[in-house]
Design a protein around this motif. Sequence first.
Motif, mmCIF file in Angstrom:
data_model
loop_
_atom_site.group_PDB
_atom_site.id
_atom_site.type_symbol
_atom_site.label_atom_id
_atom_site.label_comp_id
_atom_site.label_asym_id
_atom_site.label_seq_id
_atom_site.Cartn_x
_atom_site.Cartn_y
_atom_site.Cartn_z
ATOM 1 N N ASP A 1 -1.507 15.806 -1.869
ATOM 2 C CA ASP A 1 -2.327 16.551 -0.899
ATOM 3 C C ASP A 1 -3.804 16.290 -1.202
ATOM 4 O O ASP A 1 -4.603 17.218 -1.383
ATOM 5 N N MET A 2 -4.147 15.011 -1.266
ATOM 6 C CA MET A 2 -5.481 14.609 -1.689
ATOM 7 C C MET A 2 -6.574 15.134 -0.767
ATOM 8 O O MET A 2 -7.705 15.362 -1.217
ATOM 9 N N GLY A 3 -6.243 15.326 0.508
ATOM 10 C CA GLY A 3 -7.250 15.859 1.413
ATOM 11 C C GLY A 3 -7.722 17.235 0.986
ATOM 12 O O GLY A 3 -8.925 17.519 0.954
ATOM 13 N N GLN A 4 -6.784 18.125 0.631
ATOM 14 C CA GLN A 4 -7.148 19.475 0.193
ATOM 15 C C GLN A 4 -7.837 19.446 -1.160
ATOM 16 O O GLN A 4 -8.821 20.167 -1.391
ATOM 17 N N THR B 1 0.824 -1.218 0.000
ATOM 18 C CA THR B 1 0.000 0.000 0.000
ATOM 19 C C THR B 1 0.853 1.260 0.000
ATOM 20 O O THR B 1 0.320 2.363 0.170
ATOM 21 N N HIS B 2 2.149 1.119 -0.210
ATOM 22 C CA HIS B 2 3.036 2.286 -0.183
ATOM 23 C C HIS B 2 2.652 3.312 -1.245
ATOM 24 O O HIS B 2 2.704 4.535 -0.985
ATOM 25 N N ALA B 3 2.253 2.845 -2.433
ATOM 26 C CA ALA B 3 1.910 3.781 -3.514
ATOM 27 C C ALA B 3 0.687 4.615 -3.146
ATOM 28 O O ALA B 3 0.631 5.812 -3.465
ATOM 29 N N PHE B 4 -0.284 4.023 -2.473
ATOM 30 C CA PHE B 4 -1.477 4.771 -2.083
ATOM 31 C C PHE B 4 -1.133 5.833 -1.042
ATOM 32 O O PHE B 4 -1.614 6.974 -1.108
ATOM 33 N N THR B 5 -0.306 5.476 -0.071
ATOM 34 C CA THR B 5 0.108 6.453 0.945
ATOM 35 C C THR B 5 0.903 7.588 0.327
ATOM 36 O O THR B 5 0.697 8.762 0.641
ATOM 37 N N GLU B 6 1.815 7.226 -0.570
ATOM 38 C CA GLU B 6 2.628 8.257 -1.219
ATOM 39 C C GLU B 6 1.768 9.177 -2.087
ATOM 40 O O GLU B 6 1.971 10.391 -2.104
ATOM 41 N N ALA B 7 0.799 8.600 -2.798
ATOM 42 C CA ALA B 7 -0.079 9.413 -3.635
ATOM 43 C C ALA B 7 -0.906 10.374 -2.795
ATOM 44 O O ALA B 7 -1.075 11.548 -3.146
ATOM 45 N N TRP B 8 -1.414 9.911 -1.674
ATOM 46 C CA TRP B 8 -2.230 10.771 -0.799
ATOM 47 C C TRP B 8 -1.410 11.945 -0.273
ATOM 48 O O TRP B 8 -1.887 13.087 -0.250
ATOM 49 N N ASN B 9 -0.164 11.673 0.115
ATOM 50 C CA ASN B 9 0.676 12.724 0.687
ATOM 51 C C ASN B 9 1.219 13.675 -0.383
ATOM 52 O O ASN B 9 1.204 14.903 -0.202
ATOM 53 N N ARG B 10 1.723 13.138 -1.479
ATOM 54 C CA ARG B 10 2.336 13.977 -2.503
ATOM 55 C C ARG B 10 1.313 14.830 -3.236
ATOM 56 O O ARG B 10 1.599 15.968 -3.629
ATOM 57 N N HIS C 1 -6.615 26.792 -6.568
ATOM 58 C CA HIS C 1 -7.428 25.906 -5.713
ATOM 59 C C HIS C 1 -7.885 24.735 -6.576
ATOM 60 O O HIS C 1 -9.049 24.659 -6.971
ATOM 61 N N GLU C 2 -6.986 23.812 -6.841
ATOM 62 C CA GLU C 2 -7.215 22.758 -7.821
ATOM 63 C C GLU C 2 -8.239 21.731 -7.342
ATOM 64 O O GLU C 2 -8.400 21.494 -6.149
ATOM 65 N N THR C 3 -8.892 21.117 -8.333
ATOM 66 C CA THR C 3 -9.769 19.986 -8.058
ATOM 67 C C THR C 3 -8.958 18.693 -8.117
ATOM 68 O O THR C 3 -7.771 18.696 -8.446
ATOM 69 N N LEU C 4 -9.619 17.575 -7.818
ATOM 70 C CA LEU C 4 -8.935 16.283 -7.846
ATOM 71 C C LEU C 4 -8.345 15.972 -9.224
ATOM 72 O O LEU C 4 -7.180 15.589 -9.343
ATOM 73 N N ASN C 5 -9.147 16.151 -10.260
ATOM 74 C CA ASN C 5 -8.674 15.818 -11.605
ATOM 75 C C ASN C 5 -7.495 16.685 -12.019
ATOM 76 O O ASN C 5 -6.520 16.193 -12.593
ATOM 77 N N LEU D 1 -9.607 17.025 -2.357
ATOM 78 C CA LEU D 1 -10.947 16.493 -2.137
ATOM 79 C C LEU D 1 -11.868 17.559 -1.551
ATOM 80 O O LEU D 1 -13.029 17.687 -1.960
ATOM 81 N N LEU D 2 -11.352 18.335 -0.598
ATOM 82 C CA LEU D 2 -12.161 19.408 -0.008
ATOM 83 C C LEU D 2 -12.550 20.441 -1.058
ATOM 84 O O LEU D 2 -13.708 20.885 -1.108
ATOM 85 N N ASN D 3 -11.600 20.844 -1.901
ATOM 86 C CA ASN D 3 -11.907 21.811 -2.956
ATOM 87 C C ASN D 3 -13.003 21.287 -3.879
ATOM 88 O O ASN D 3 -13.944 22.012 -4.226
ATOM 89 N N THR D 4 -12.873 20.022 -4.258
ATOM 90 C CA THR D 4 -13.848 19.445 -5.184
ATOM 91 C C THR D 4 -15.228 19.337 -4.547
ATOM 92 O O THR D 4 -16.244 19.579 -5.209
ATOM 93 N N VAL D 5 -15.282 18.981 -3.279
ATOM 94 C CA VAL D 5 -16.567 18.886 -2.578
ATOM 95 C C VAL D 5 -17.233 20.259 -2.497
ATOM 96 O O VAL D 5 -18.451 20.395 -2.702
#
Length: 297
Positions: free
Chosen positions: A87-90, A76-85, A245-249, A92-96
């Motif tokens: 900044d998927m939380g931000q 699961t290292h790739a998923f953790t790295e993708a989330w951190n690099r 303020h980018e979206t996920l895509n 995701l918030l922008n897109t929501v």
Amino acid sequence: MTMSKPVHSGTRTLISPVRLNQPAGRRIYRAVLALTLAVATLVFIGPLYWMATGGFKSSRELIQTPPTLVPEHPSTHAFTEAWNRLDMGQLLLNTVVYAGGALLLQLTFCVAAAYSLSKLRPIFGNVILGMMLASMMIPAAALVIPQYLTVLDLPLIHVNLMNTPWVIWLPTVANAFNVFLLKRFFDSIPNELLDAAAIDGAGPLRTLRSVILPLSRPILGVVSIFGLVAVWKDFLWPLITVPEHETLNVGVNTAATSMPQNTLIAGLFLASIPTIALFLVFQRNIMAGLTAGSLKG
């Protein structure tokens, strides 16, 4: 002497009932049905499976030939790295925020427009509806430049909407397809209910709130899903209007050139989870809303 007329079944099928009643016919029918379902499932689920398992593979395993269907050493290292690099939380918030605001505005104006065209019967209502539907024939790419020039200097108030949520919300307010869906559903609601509400002293707004909307939950759910997915999957417009303020895509695409392949695929899978979950949870509502109001009894 009277001759009896042959009795015809009211339901027409590709295979006759006589053929289905035979053991050989049933076996052939079930075999063809199972094969069709298997192929359809493979076509739709295959890419999702490849994207999901790609995140568990190393970059070397991901590009090897022949490819592996199951990760040899899943991690699961790739998923953790993708989330951190990313900044998927931000992201995701922008897109929501963009999708939620667009949905609220779209429901407000589309419901009002559909209710007016269906029940209030304004002058030239059919002409207005026809012009709205004609706008669906214009390619979305052809509207990008006029919309961009408009949001740079909003007419009358002369405000620049770049890098604000309004630049995403306002272009989605008037959706001809959703107005048409809502109008078709409102047309199926008996006018007797509106007449009864009017006798009780309800005005047009109260009738809409107390009579129309409670009966329109299926189609409102469909329109809501369409509105959310449209903003969620949009790429070009957020790319040029909200670069700060980018979206996920947009965020995933921006970082694609500097990330390993397995990390990028993991990020793409994480970005697709919300829409997949939305469909799986509300698929019955989608089908019920699309068919509701299609027939008048």
